[in-house]
Design a protein around this motif. Sequence first.
Motif, PDB file in Angstrom:
ATOM      1  N   HIS A  29       0.830  -1.211   0.000  1.00  0.00           N
ATOM      2  CA  HIS A  29       0.000   0.000   0.000  1.00  0.00           C
ATOM      3  C   HIS A  29       0.863   1.259   0.000  1.00  0.00           C
ATOM      4  N   ASP A  30       0.273   2.333  -0.562  1.00  0.00           N
ATOM      5  CA  ASP A  30       0.993   3.603  -0.619  1.00  0.00           C
ATOM      6  C   ASP A  30       0.738   4.492   0.591  1.00  0.00           C
ATOM      7  N   THR A  31      -0.413   4.300   1.241  1.00  0.00           N
ATOM      8  CA  THR A  31      -0.832   5.220   2.294  1.00  0.00           C
ATOM      9  C   THR A  31      -0.921   4.513   3.636  1.00  0.00           C
ATOM     10  N   MET A  32      -0.404   5.171   4.658  1.00  0.00           N
ATOM     11  CA  MET A  32      -0.455   4.622   6.010  1.00  0.00           C
ATOM     12  C   MET A  32      -0.995   5.669   6.966  1.00  0.00           C
ATOM     13  N   TYR A  33      -1.563   5.190   8.074  1.00  0.00           N
ATOM     14  CA  TYR A  33      -2.258   6.067   9.024  1.00  0.00           C
ATOM     15  C   TYR A  33      -1.926   5.667  10.460  1.00  0.00           C
ATOM     16  N   TRP A  34      -2.022   6.652  11.333  1.00  0.00           N
ATOM     17  CA  TRP A  34      -2.055   6.389  12.765  1.00  0.00           C
ATOM     18  C   TRP A  34      -3.368   6.924  13.314  1.00  0.00           C
ATOM     19  N   TYR A  35      -4.080   6.058  14.058  1.00  0.00           N
ATOM     20  CA  TYR A  35      -5.305   6.434  14.734  1.00  0.00           C
ATOM     21  C   TYR A  35      -5.104   6.260  16.240  1.00  0.00           C
ATOM     22  N   LYS A  36      -5.865   7.022  16.998  1.00  0.00           N
ATOM     23  CA  LYS A  36      -5.858   6.886  18.460  1.00  0.00           C
ATOM     24  C   LYS A  36      -7.275   6.512  18.902  1.00  0.00           C
ATOM     25  N   GLN A  37      -7.374   5.479  19.740  1.00  0.00           N
ATOM     26  CA  GLN A  37      -8.673   5.089  20.294  1.00  0.00           C
ATOM     27  C   GLN A  37      -8.623   5.331  21.796  1.00  0.00           C
ATOM     28  N   ASP A  38      -9.442   6.257  22.250  1.00  0.00           N
ATOM     29  CA  ASP A  38      -9.379   6.636  23.663  1.00  0.00           C
ATOM     30  C   ASP A  38     -10.190   5.679  24.534  1.00  0.00           C
ATOM     31  N   SER A  39     -10.277   6.021  25.808  1.00  0.00           N
ATOM     32  CA  SER A  39     -10.939   5.132  26.777  1.00  0.00           C
ATOM     33  C   SER A  39     -12.424   4.957  26.477  1.00  0.00           C
ATOM     34  N   LYS A  40     -12.991   5.901  25.745  1.00  0.00           N
ATOM     35  CA  LYS A  40     -14.396   5.784  25.367  1.00  0.00           C
ATOM     36  C   LYS A  40     -14.563   5.075  24.032  1.00  0.00           C
ATOM     37  N   LYS A  41     -13.484   4.504  23.547  1.00  0.00           N
ATOM     38  CA  LYS A  41     -13.478   3.717  22.308  1.00  0.00           C
ATOM     39  C   LYS A  41     -13.678   4.561  21.059  1.00  0.00           C
ATOM     40  N   PHE A  42     -13.474   5.869  21.197  1.00  0.00           N
ATOM     41  CA  PHE A  42     -13.625   6.741  20.039  1.00  0.00           C
ATOM     42  C   PHE A  42     -12.340   6.715  19.224  1.00  0.00           C
ATOM     43  N   ARG A  97      -4.255   7.252  -1.784  1.00  0.00           N
ATOM     44  CA  ARG A  97      -4.686   8.384  -0.976  1.00  0.00           C
ATOM     45  C   ARG A  97      -6.208   8.490  -0.904  1.00  0.00           C
ATOM     46  N   GLY A  98      -6.865   8.189  -1.991  1.00  0.00           N
ATOM     47  CA  GLY A  98      -8.321   8.249  -1.985  1.00  0.00           C
ATOM     48  C   GLY A  98      -8.845   7.132  -1.114  1.00  0.00           C
ATOM     49  N   SER A  99      -9.715   7.451  -0.206  1.00  0.00           N
ATOM     50  CA  SER A  99     -10.143   6.415   0.728  1.00  0.00           C
ATOM     51  C   SER A  99     -11.277   5.580   0.169  1.00  0.00           C
ATOM     52  N   LYS A 100     -11.317   5.402  -1.134  1.00  0.00           N
ATOM     53  CA  LYS A 100     -12.310   4.507  -1.727  1.00  0.00           C
ATOM     54  C   LYS A 100     -11.895   3.060  -1.549  1.00  0.00           C
ATOM     55  N   GLN A 101     -10.661   2.848  -1.178  1.00  0.00           N
ATOM     56  CA  GLN A 101     -10.213   1.507  -0.871  1.00  0.00           C
ATOM     57  C   GLN A 101     -10.257   1.323   0.647  1.00  0.00           C
ATOM     58  N   PRO A 102     -10.657   0.124   1.104  1.00  0.00           N
ATOM     59  CA  PRO A 102     -10.739  -0.068   2.558  1.00  0.00           C
ATOM     60  C   PRO A 102      -9.374   0.011   3.213  1.00  0.00           C
ATOM     61  N   GLN A 103      -9.364   0.501   4.428  1.00  0.00           N
ATOM     62  CA  GLN A 103      -8.137   0.539   5.206  1.00  0.00           C
ATOM     63  C   GLN A 103      -7.992  -0.773   5.982  1.00  0.00           C
ATOM     64  N   HIS A 104      -6.766  -1.223   6.058  1.00  0.00           N
ATOM     65  CA  HIS A 104      -6.460  -2.448   6.802  1.00  0.00           C
ATOM     66  C   HIS A 104      -5.742  -2.045   8.077  1.00  0.00           C
ATOM     67  N   PHE A 105      -6.199  -2.578   9.203  1.00  0.00           N
ATOM     68  CA  PHE A 105      -5.702  -2.145  10.500  1.00  0.00           C
ATOM     69  C   PHE A 105      -4.801  -3.191  11.150  1.00  0.00           C
ATOM     70  N   GLY A 106      -3.844  -2.684  11.922  1.00  0.00           N
ATOM     71  CA  GLY A 106      -3.068  -3.546  12.802  1.00  0.00           C
ATOM     72  C   GLY A 106      -3.877  -3.865  14.057  1.00  0.00           C
ATOM     73  N   ASP A 107      -3.301  -4.662  14.939  1.00  0.00           N
ATOM     74  CA  ASP A 107      -4.002  -5.083  16.150  1.00  0.00           C
ATOM     75  C   ASP A 107      -3.941  -4.063  17.276  1.00  0.00           C
ATOM     76  N   GLY A 108      -3.209  -2.986  17.076  1.00  0.00           N
ATOM     77  CA  GLY A 108      -3.176  -1.946  18.085  1.00  0.00           C
ATOM     78  C   GLY A 108      -2.036  -2.088  19.084  1.00  0.00           C
ATOM     79  N   THR A 109      -1.641  -0.953  19.635  1.00  0.00           N
ATOM     80  CA  THR A 109      -0.645  -0.901  20.714  1.00  0.00           C
ATOM     81  C   THR A 109      -1.312  -0.233  21.905  1.00  0.00           C
ATOM     82  N   ARG A 110      -1.391  -0.966  22.998  1.00  0.00           N
ATOM     83  CA  ARG A 110      -2.049  -0.443  24.191  1.00  0.00           C
ATOM     84  C   ARG A 110      -1.011   0.263  25.057  1.00  0.00           C
ATOM     85  N   LEU A 111      -1.120   1.580  25.089  1.00  0.00           N
ATOM     86  CA  LEU A 111      -0.154   2.403  25.819  1.00  0.00           C
ATOM     87  C   LEU A 111      -0.763   2.831  27.146  1.00  0.00           C
TER      88      LEU A 111
END
Lengths: 114, 112
Positions: A29-42, A97-111
């Motif tokens: 893939h060409d595009t990568m992302y970092w997301y944050k999921q807070d305690s409220k699961k947002f 870059r166009g988000s017409k393709q689904p994003q594939h996620f890792g399993d997450g890092t619990r900090l």
Amino acid sequence: DTAVSQTPKYLVTQMGNDKSIKCEQNLGHDTMYWYKQDSKKFLKIMFSYNNKELIINETVPNRFSPKSPDKAHLNLHINSLELGDSAVYFCASSQDRGSKQPQHFGDGTRLSIL
Amino acid sequence: SQELEQSPQSLIVQEGKNLTINCTSSKTLYGLYWYKQKYGEGLIFLMMLQKGGEEKSHEKITAKLDEKKQQSSLHITASQPSHAGTYLCGADRSGGNTPLVFGKGTRLSVIA
């Protein structure tokens, strides 16, 4: 084979420390992302990179510094960790870059900040 | 402000029952994505909807996007324990290079 892999899976550290989270994708893939999921699961976007270039920074404090040595890797370095940084951080990738393709996620890092 | 509202926030159903989860946007969407998250794991892509009125099915899960492209529903038929988890809808707001905006998720529990 894992498509998007993050390390470590768990990270427990003290306030004020500096830590890094690594992410690698083997999907070509060409595009990568970092997301944050807070305690409220947002789940909220932090950064987006396309072919090693930063394209989105969603008003994240400059204590957070992403680095992409190549398009298969996007690492996240965090300086001077604060209690509010405790969350689950997800790396993701998509074809382009166009988000017409689904994003594939890792399993997450619990900090967890003590 | 939160752009995607999911309902219900949580749901407990008996095994074998049908259920529906809704995702509503205040703005027209270019695309709507459904993901499932199990505790301690990442998000698993389920389905993507892009056209108004589109409907897709995979095994016992059906997702629809309304004609106005502002509301989507996820329907599970004859639920099983393996369906348990948190379902998130994600929206493509512009069709360009913006990443997804997610709802807060619906936590589904399936009891025997």
